[in-house]
Scaffold this active site. Structure first.
Site, PDB file in Angstrom:
ATOM      1  N   ARG A  51       0.850  -1.211   0.000  1.00 30.87           N
ATOM      2  CA  ARG A  51       0.000   0.000   0.000  1.00 30.87           C
ATOM      3  C   ARG A  51       0.872   1.243   0.000  1.00 30.87           C
ATOM      4  O   ARG A  51       0.578   2.236  -0.633  1.00 30.87           O
ATOM      5  CB  ARG A  51      -0.963  -0.003   1.188  1.00 30.87           C
ATOM      6  CG  ARG A  51      -1.739   1.308   1.308  1.00 30.87           C
ATOM      7  CD  ARG A  51      -2.985   1.263   2.191  1.00 30.87           C
ATOM      8  NE  ARG A  51      -2.867   0.373   3.317  1.00 30.87           N
ATOM      9  CZ  ARG A  51      -2.128   0.616   4.420  1.00 30.87           C
ATOM     10  NH1 ARG A  51      -1.447   1.734   4.537  1.00 30.87           N
ATOM     11  NH2 ARG A  51      -2.067  -0.278   5.386  1.00 30.87           N
ATOM     12  N   TYR A 103     -17.859  16.168 -13.898  1.00 34.46           N
ATOM     13  CA  TYR A 103     -18.190  14.738 -14.036  1.00 34.46           C
ATOM     14  C   TYR A 103     -19.169  14.317 -12.928  1.00 34.46           C
ATOM     15  O   TYR A 103     -19.022  14.730 -11.774  1.00 34.46           O
ATOM     16  CB  TYR A 103     -16.892  13.931 -13.965  1.00 34.46           C
ATOM     17  CG  TYR A 103     -17.111  12.440 -13.960  1.00 34.46           C
ATOM     18  CD1 TYR A 103     -17.467  11.774 -15.121  1.00 34.46           C
ATOM     19  CD2 TYR A 103     -16.975  11.701 -12.790  1.00 34.46           C
ATOM     20  CE1 TYR A 103     -17.679  10.415 -15.117  1.00 34.46           C
ATOM     21  CE2 TYR A 103     -17.190  10.338 -12.776  1.00 34.46           C
ATOM     22  CZ  TYR A 103     -17.549   9.693 -13.946  1.00 34.46           C
ATOM     23  OH  TYR A 103     -17.761   8.350 -13.936  1.00 34.46           O
ATOM     24  N   ASP A 175      -9.137  18.058 -13.799  1.00 31.92           N
ATOM     25  CA  ASP A 175      -9.416  16.732 -14.341  1.00 31.92           C
ATOM     26  C   ASP A 175      -9.057  16.752 -15.828  1.00 31.92           C
ATOM     27  O   ASP A 175      -9.723  17.401 -16.634  1.00 31.92           O
ATOM     28  CB  ASP A 175     -10.900  16.402 -14.122  1.00 31.92           C
ATOM     29  CG  ASP A 175     -11.272  14.995 -14.574  1.00 31.92           C
ATOM     30  OD1 ASP A 175     -10.622  14.472 -15.491  1.00 31.92           O
ATOM     31  OD2 ASP A 175     -12.248  14.443 -14.030  1.00 31.92           O
ATOM     32  N   LYS A 200      -9.943   5.787 -19.078  1.00 33.98           N
ATOM     33  CA  LYS A 200     -10.320   6.296 -20.398  1.00 33.98           C
ATOM     34  C   LYS A 200      -9.112   6.269 -21.336  1.00 33.98           C
ATOM     35  O   LYS A 200      -8.548   5.210 -21.553  1.00 33.98           O
ATOM     36  CB  LYS A 200     -10.926   7.693 -20.238  1.00 33.98           C
ATOM     37  CG  LYS A 200     -11.928   7.818 -19.069  1.00 33.98           C
ATOM     38  CD  LYS A 200     -13.179   6.985 -19.248  1.00 33.98           C
ATOM     39  CE  LYS A 200     -14.000   6.851 -17.958  1.00 33.98           C
ATOM     40  NZ  LYS A 200     -14.374   8.089 -17.306  1.00 33.98           N
TER      41      LYS A 200
HETATM   42  C1  LIG Z   1     -14.759   8.457 -16.002  1.00 36.49           C
HETATM   43  C2  LIG Z   1     -14.386   9.793 -15.470  1.00 36.49           C
HETATM   44  C3  LIG Z   1     -14.050   9.990 -14.125  1.00 36.49           C
HETATM   45  C4  LIG Z   1     -14.118   8.860 -13.102  1.00 36.49           C
HETATM   46  O1  LIG Z   1     -13.186   7.884 -13.337  1.00 36.49           O
HETATM   47  P1  LIG Z   1     -13.395   6.325 -12.919  1.00 36.49           P
HETATM   48  O2  LIG Z   1     -12.153   5.700 -13.399  1.00 36.49           O
HETATM   49  O3  LIG Z   1     -14.635   5.860 -13.604  1.00 36.49           O
HETATM   50  O4  LIG Z   1     -13.562   6.316 -11.431  1.00 36.49           O
HETATM   51  C5  LIG Z   1     -13.659  11.246 -13.728  1.00 36.49           C
HETATM   52  N1  LIG Z   1     -13.628  12.285 -14.583  1.00 36.49           N
HETATM   53  C6  LIG Z   1     -13.955  12.146 -15.875  1.00 36.49           C
HETATM   54  C7  LIG Z   1     -13.885  13.321 -16.780  1.00 36.49           C
HETATM   55  C8  LIG Z   1     -14.348  10.908 -16.361  1.00 36.49           C
HETATM   56  O5  LIG Z   1     -14.690  10.781 -17.651  1.00 36.49           O
END
Ligand SMILES: *Cc1c(COP(=O)(O)O)cnc(C)c1O
Length: 393
Positions: A51, A103, A175, A200
């Site tokens: 961890r 998001y 983000d 993504k």
């Molecule tokens: C999918 C997404 C998240 C969250 O990510 P996870 O891996 O699903 O927890 C956060 N911000 C954006 C812009 C996203 O598309």
């Protein structure tokens, strides 16, 4: 890592993960050890418990730090785990200013979880710097950006928001999921913490959940490290390996998909069944100029508006290629339906206020031949009735 200032494209392959120092292996070993033997009673080795630190996870953490031009990276079990851990920098009584089209998972964290710990929030249209300035409170500690945003690809002037944050002594989080460091490097624009759903584009193959964060300031890095270790939502080693594998092809995937997205956006703009197209690569997009200044491209995600939910059903029925699903940023093209997917948790009223009608669709363009994608869209759109009200673009 070498001191040579290789281009981004080259750094994707020639980095810490290039060879395993112990064996020369060109694929990073997956180190499953949860704990590590100590050869000395007094002086412990670099790793003690996974961890707190693991060689495989560390490789992906170093990779994101380098690609984002930061000093330190962190890998989490999901994008939300990365975002939520960063929010743990806040304390009771603090306030966070959040972009209004954030998001859905981040919206839930801010409105339903942080509130229970006495952390306040307000939402603001981040594209309006005057509005941002006006909404900063004496207890604002973080300004949270997401650009381009979901689903309308609104572009925030990152440097502008960073300036407001610095004037008010607050941190900025961004983000960067939609563009990745291949197209946008927020730390170089003054952002304090860059966050990713590596699920993504970074991993890119719809086969792993992962989150990443990177910082430039070592002191902030140390604080975030403590929180990562304390909260414990770290990325597993198999998943870390999948992210590393995905990152190797990030540049070619982003380049191909962005080019295709541009062509598809232009095609949709000329189609009379489509009421509006939202893509920062189109000259009439309100964020076009800022996007050109602060990023290396408009990315591979676009949205468009059909007349109504019936038109969406017809399109869905006749489209053959795109996966119809939540998520984005994969090798396969993904068509998403914000009203029923990413923004389903919102009331109809809240969606209407944001313009997310039942006719809005989001397309994350993959690696298929773009002419095939356009032909598929063209065939399906031809099945739609002529829109009654021909809205002005
Ligand atoms: C999918 C997404 C998240 C969250 O990510 P996870 O891996 O699903 O927890 C956060 N911000 C954006 C812009 C996203 O598309």
């Amino acid at each position: 890592m070498s001191d040579n200032n290789w281009s981004f494209q080259t750094k994707l392959l020639h980095n810490d993960a290039k060879v395993d120092r112990a064996t020369g292996g060109v694929s990073v070993p997956i180190n499953h050890s949860s704990t590590f033997h100590q050869f000395d009673v007094e002086e412990f080795g670099k790793y003690d418990y996974s961890r707190s630190g693991n060689p495989t996870r560390e490789t992906v953490e170093n990779a994101i730090a380098e690609l984002e031009d930061g000093t330190r990276g962190f890998a989490f079990s999901s994008g939300m785990a990365a975002i939520s851990t960063a929010f743990l920098l806040l304390s009771q009584g603090d306030h966070v200013l959040v972009t209004e089209d954030v998001y859905g998972g981040t919206f839930r964290m801010v409105t339903e979880v942080l509130t229970r710990f006495g952390i306040e929030h307000s939402f603001v249209d981040m594209t309006d710097l005057d509005a941002v300035r006006a909404k900063v409170q004496p207890n604002t500690k973080v300004i949270y950006m997401e650009t381009p945003s979901n689903p309308f690809l609104k572009v925030t002037d990152i440097r502008g928001v960073v300036e407001i944050a610095k004037e008010n002594d607050c941190l900025t989080f961004l983000d960067n999921t939609f563009l990745t460091p291949a197209l946008q490097r927020p730390l170089n624009l003054g952002v304090d913490i860059v966050l990713h759903s590596a699920t993504k584009f970074l991993a890119g193959h719809s086969d792993v959940l992962a989150g990443l964060a990177a910082v430039k300031d070592p002191e902030l890095g140390q604080r975030l490290y403590k929180l990562q270790n304390a909260f414990g939502a770290v990325l597993g080693v198999q998943d870390a390996w999948l992210v590393l594998r995905g990152i190797k092809t990030l540049h070619v995937r982003m380049e191909h998909s962005s080019k295709s997205a541009q062509k598809i956006a232009e095609f949709l703009s000329k189609n009379d069944k489509v009421l509006e197209v939202y893509y920062p690569g189109l000259k009439d997009h309100p964020g076009y100029d800022i996007q050109n200044v602060q990023a290396d491209g408009p990315g591979a995600v676009l949205s468009f508006k059909l007349e109504d939910g019936e038109a969406v059903k017809t399109l869905h029925k006749h489209l053959e290629l795109p996966v119809f699903a939540v998520s984005l940023g994969a090798v396969e093209t993904i068509l998403s339906y914000p009203a029923k997917m990413s923004h389903a948790a919102m009331t109809q009223e809240a969606r209407d206020a944001r313009g997310i009608t039942d006719g809005v669709l989001r397309l994350s363009v993959g690696l298929e031949n773009v002419d095939d994608l356009i032909r598929d869209l063209d065939n399906a759109l031809a099945k739609l009735p002529q829109p009654k009200k021909n809205l002005v673009r």
